[in-house]
Design a protein around this motif. Structure first.
Motif, short mmCIF file in Angstrom:
data_model
loop_
_atom_site.label_atom_id
_atom_site.label_comp_id
_atom_site.label_asym_id
_atom_site.label_seq_id
_atom_site.Cartn_x
_atom_site.Cartn_y
_atom_site.Cartn_z
N MET A 19 0.84 -1.20 0.00
CA MET A 19 0.00 0.00 0.00
C MET A 19 0.87 1.24 0.00
SD MET A 19 -1.28 0.09 3.98
CE MET A 19 -1.98 1.70 3.81
N LYS A 20 0.32 2.29 -0.58
CA LYS A 20 0.96 3.61 -0.53
C LYS A 20 0.16 4.42 0.48
CE LYS A 20 3.05 6.75 -3.51
NZ LYS A 20 3.35 7.00 -4.89
N LEU A 21 0.84 4.89 1.50
CA LEU A 21 0.19 5.63 2.57
C LEU A 21 0.42 7.12 2.36
CD1 LEU A 21 -1.33 5.42 5.29
CD2 LEU A 21 0.89 5.38 6.40
N GLN A 22 -0.65 7.84 2.15
CA GLN A 22 -0.60 9.30 2.02
C GLN A 22 -0.74 9.90 3.40
OE1 GLN A 22 0.42 9.37 -1.59
NE2 GLN A 22 -0.28 11.35 -0.92
N ILE A 23 0.18 10.73 3.77
CA ILE A 23 0.14 11.41 5.07
C ILE A 23 -0.44 12.80 4.84
CG2 ILE A 23 1.53 12.21 7.00
CD1 ILE A 23 3.57 9.98 6.03
N PRO A 24 -1.63 13.06 5.40
CA PRO A 24 -2.34 14.29 5.07
C PRO A 24 -1.89 15.53 5.85
CG PRO A 24 -3.69 12.98 6.52
CD PRO A 24 -2.42 12.19 6.26
#
Length: 86
Positions: A53-58
């Motif tokens: 998975m690619k985790l986007q940190i908002p």
């Protein structure tokens, strides 16, 4: 059994996480600064032998070292990452 976090030198606000042959469970991913303060947290359900998975940190991250902490009921793993300037 492994959990891999990459890249360890990050540009931008995303990291990749790969779960391989781990117990099927809910996992918590926490991003901490070096003072131990939680900056971001996400819960994911791992129900496959391999999950990438690619985790986007908002949140906007300042340059520096951070800790990615991944844990479930049966496993705990910490990985240092370095966020470089944009």
């Amino acid at each position: 059994t492994s959990i891999r976090v990459f890249p360890t030198i990050v540009q931008g606000n995303s990291i990749n996480i790969q779960f391989s042959k781990v117990n099927k469970d809910n996992y918590f991913i926490d991003l901490l600064n070096t003072a131990g303060q939680k900056i971001f947290s996400k819960e994911i359900d791992v129900n496959a032998d391999v999950l990438s998975m690619k985790l986007q940190i908002p949140v906007a991250l300042s340059s520096g070292t951070y800790i990615v902490s991944i844990h479930s009921k049966t496993i705990q793993q910490n990985q240092l990452i370095y966020v470089s300037g944009k």
